[in-house]
Enzyme design. Structure first.
Site, PDB file in Angstrom:
ATOM      1  N   ARG A 186      -3.733  -8.489  -4.735  1.00 31.37           N
ATOM      2  CA  ARG A 186      -3.191  -8.784  -5.938  1.00 31.37           C
ATOM      3  C   ARG A 186      -4.129  -9.019  -7.077  1.00 31.37           C
ATOM      4  NH1 ARG A 186       1.802 -13.054  -5.283  1.00 31.37           N
ATOM      5  NH2 ARG A 186       2.015 -11.578  -3.449  1.00 31.37           N
ATOM      6  N   SER A 226       5.354  -9.666  -6.761  1.00 31.94           N
ATOM      7  CA  SER A 226       6.125 -10.941  -6.597  1.00 31.94           C
ATOM      8  C   SER A 226       6.678 -11.619  -7.867  1.00 31.94           C
ATOM      9  CB  SER A 226       5.595 -11.753  -5.282  1.00 31.94           C
ATOM     10  OG  SER A 226       6.585 -12.625  -4.813  1.00 31.94           O
ATOM     11  N   HIS A 227       6.187 -12.914  -7.861  1.00 33.12           N
ATOM     12  CA  HIS A 227       6.625 -13.720  -8.985  1.00 33.12           C
ATOM     13  C   HIS A 227       5.447 -13.795  -9.846  1.00 33.12           C
ATOM     14  CE1 HIS A 227       4.240 -15.968  -5.800  1.00 33.12           C
ATOM     15  NE2 HIS A 227       3.990 -16.887  -7.061  1.00 33.12           N
ATOM     16  N   LYS A 260       1.702  -5.358  -0.712  1.00 34.49           N
ATOM     17  CA  LYS A 260       1.980  -6.043   0.696  1.00 34.49           C
ATOM     18  C   LYS A 260       2.039  -4.787   1.686  1.00 34.49           C
ATOM     19  CE  LYS A 260       4.337  -9.821  -1.310  1.00 34.49           C
ATOM     20  NZ  LYS A 260       5.937 -10.693  -1.359  1.00 34.49           N
ATOM     21  N   ASP A 287      13.403 -14.063  -6.400  1.00 34.23           N
ATOM     22  CA  ASP A 287      12.105 -13.638  -6.912  1.00 34.23           C
ATOM     23  C   ASP A 287      11.688 -12.338  -7.260  1.00 34.23           C
ATOM     24  OD1 ASP A 287      11.593 -12.837  -4.365  1.00 34.23           O
ATOM     25  OD2 ASP A 287       9.650 -13.841  -4.275  1.00 34.23           O
ATOM     26  N   ASP A 314      10.270  -9.663  -6.190  1.00 33.61           N
ATOM     27  CA  ASP A 314      10.456  -8.591  -5.270  1.00 33.61           C
ATOM     28  C   ASP A 314      11.696  -9.003  -4.460  1.00 33.61           C
ATOM     29  OD1 ASP A 314       8.954 -10.677  -4.169  1.00 33.61           O
ATOM     30  OD2 ASP A 314       7.829  -9.374  -2.807  1.00 33.61           O
ATOM     31  N   ASP A 318      12.321 -10.886  -1.939  1.00 32.33           N
ATOM     32  CA  ASP A 318      12.144 -11.301  -0.620  1.00 32.33           C
ATOM     33  C   ASP A 318      12.250 -12.723  -0.559  1.00 32.33           C
ATOM     34  OD1 ASP A 318       9.934 -12.219  -1.836  1.00 32.33           O
ATOM     35  OD2 ASP A 318       8.477 -11.359  -0.221  1.00 32.33           O
ATOM     36  N   ARG A 319      12.540 -13.601  -1.482  1.00 30.01           N
ATOM     37  CA  ARG A 319      12.659 -14.984  -1.353  1.00 30.01           C
ATOM     38  C   ARG A 319      14.081 -15.427  -2.045  1.00 30.01           C
ATOM     39  NH1 ARG A 319       8.606 -18.648  -3.505  1.00 30.01           N
ATOM     40  NH2 ARG A 319       8.081 -17.059  -4.964  1.00 30.01           N
ATOM     41  N   HIS A 345      10.985 -18.594   2.137  1.00 24.85           N
ATOM     42  CA  HIS A 345      10.630 -17.263   2.897  1.00 24.85           C
ATOM     43  C   HIS A 345      11.450 -17.648   4.436  1.00 24.85           C
ATOM     44  CE1 HIS A 345       7.928 -14.821   0.918  1.00 24.85           C
ATOM     45  NE2 HIS A 345       7.063 -15.906   0.404  1.00 24.85           N
TER      46      HIS A 345
END
Length: 454
Positions: free
Chosen positions: A15, A99-100, A109, A243, A245, A247-248, A331
């Site tokens: 990242r 992500s965020h 990832k 978020d 991407d 995933d949350r 998560h």
């Protein structure tokens, strides 16, 4: 001077700021290194909606293909959609997302076949070292026979797989507001929710990696404000925020009040245990509420406490054969999803639980929210070890107090606990406290903060 990628290769992923810290040429080296470390004949690659994502993703794919690896490109996807592809196709995968994080960031990832994690101790260090070596000496010679690049659509299959894991056929009609934050939830939600008895009120579904409305980070309360207002204004049954991407997932009740991720963990744990005949192991990290292990035991399951961080949870899921795992960062991990995290599946469980009874969400989750929590409080501390030692000295030997070092320092009593953990990347100590009531929690929190900041 030796190349050093330690600033962008973190414990679980890559990242950094594009193009200042990394660019497409480095993405190509990461692709070649990923091919070498996994030893795979084929991989799958996907990306989010950030402006830099398509170019970085394609450069990574070309880097892997130059090493003789066949690459399946699934294009725009959420992170859990990439995990689905890795699991269903049994291929290592790479997801391009930050992500965020703000718009100027991007990241990768990575996972092995079956969505098994790639982290610091499971391949990421070797990938970094290879990329550093090639930055100095030049890219490796291409394979005699380069791999192929093919495209594949996985969204409908991903949606069908998730719907096969939660029975929503008999639920009452629900009105749900979803804030996608201009992230990948705007891409996945319409397909996953298609055909369900839901009235969907979309917010910020336009894919825009510059995040024009608010950051796609629902962990920050400021980014939930729009959703919290919209749910009661619409007379909706609940709200869901994803978020960047996707995933949350974060949930707000019919009044617009946030539901603790620990309460969601407990609710989903009870449902997964029921689905497995009241038997199974459930993983929870050490900053989730005490409610979680209580509910797991009440429903016949075995709770297992672990460190914070998805690579630890996924490893423990596999080791223990766990059916479900949850983190307070929202998560949620499922055995039936290759032990990977998917906020969308957790959201479907919430919809099924709410729609399977007549009460409001606030009443439903009250049984899973039994304690007062501080939330995570960060303090900038130059001497992390010294402050942790001061906390230990203050509490060690007190009657009825236990200390443990699983992740930072946890101090526990009969009716309260707190954990202090150092950040891996910043000079911060992170405090989480919980108690039987608000007054006790405030006292415990303030006493710990006085030592941390003393």
């Amino acid at each position: 001077m030796a190349a050093d990628l330690s600033q962008i290769v973190k414990a679980y992923d890559v990242r950094g700021v594009v193009p200042d810290q990394w660019d497409e040429s480095l993405a190509g080296l990461f692709g070649a290194a990923f091919a070498e470390v996994t030893g795979a004949a084929a991989i799958v690659v996907g990306h989010d909606m950030r402006p830099s994502s398509p170019g970085l993703s394609r450069a990574f794919a070309l880097g892997a293909a130059a090493r003789g690896v066949d690459v399946t490109e699934i294009g725009l996807c959420s992170t859990d959609q990439l995990y689905y592809a890795s699991g269903a196709l049994n291929l290592p995968g790479a997801m391009f997302t930050a992500s965020h994080n703000p718009a100027q960031y991007n990241g990768i990832k990575m996972c092995r076949a079956g969505a098994a994690p790639v982290g610091q101790d499971t391949g990421l260090t070797q990938i970094r070292e290879l990329a550093e070596r090639w930055l100095e000496s030049g890219a490796p010679a291409p394979a005699a026979e380069p791999g192929t690049l093919t495209t594949r659509e996985t969204l409908d299959d991903y949606a069908a797989h998730l719907r096969s894991l939660v029975d929503l056929t008999g639920i009452r009609p629900l009105k749900v507001v979803v804030d996608a934050g201009n992230g990948m939830g705007g891409h996945t939600v319409p397909s996953v929710f298609a055909g369900l008895p839901l009235t969907l009120v979309p917010m910020y579904f336009e894919l825009d990696g510059t995040f024009p409305n608010h950051e796609a980070n629902p962990l920050d309360p400021a980014n939930l404000v729009d959703l919290q207002k919209r749910v009661p204004a619409e007379g909706a049954d609940l709200g869901i925020a994803f978020d960047g991407d996707a995933d949350r997932c974060f949930v707000v009740d019919e009044n617009g009040d946030p539901v603790s991720p620990s309460a969601i963990t407990a609710l989903v744990a009870a449902r997964e245990l029921a689905r497995n005949g009241g038997v199974g192991t459930v993983i929870h990290n050490l900053i989730t509420s005490r409610t979680v292990p209580e509910v797991v035991k009440e429903n016949g399951g075995t709770p297992v406490r672990t460190r914070v961080g998805h690579s630890f949870i996924k490893a423990e899921m596999a080791r223990a054969g766990a059916i479900f795992g949850g983190e307070h960062s929202a998560h949620y991990y499922f055995k039936d999803f290759w032990n990977a995290d998917t906020g969308m599946l957790a959201a479907l469980h919430v919809l099924a639980a709410l729609g399977g009874q007549d009460g409001a969400l606030s009443a439903l989750v009250a049984q899973y929210d039994r304690y007062a929590g501080s939330g995570e409080i960060n303090s900038t501390v130059a001497d992390q070890a010294g402050r942790l030692a001061a906390i230990r000295a203050a509490y060690e030997g007190r009657p009825g107090i236990t200390l443990d070092d699983l992740d930072g320092l946890t101090v526990s009593a009969a009716d309260w606990w707190f954990n202090v953990r150092p950040s891996n990347t910043e000079p911060l100590l992170r405090l989480n406290a919980e108690a039987k009531d608000e007054a006790t929690m405030t006292k415990v929190r303030d006493e710990a903060l006085a030592i941390i900041r003393g």
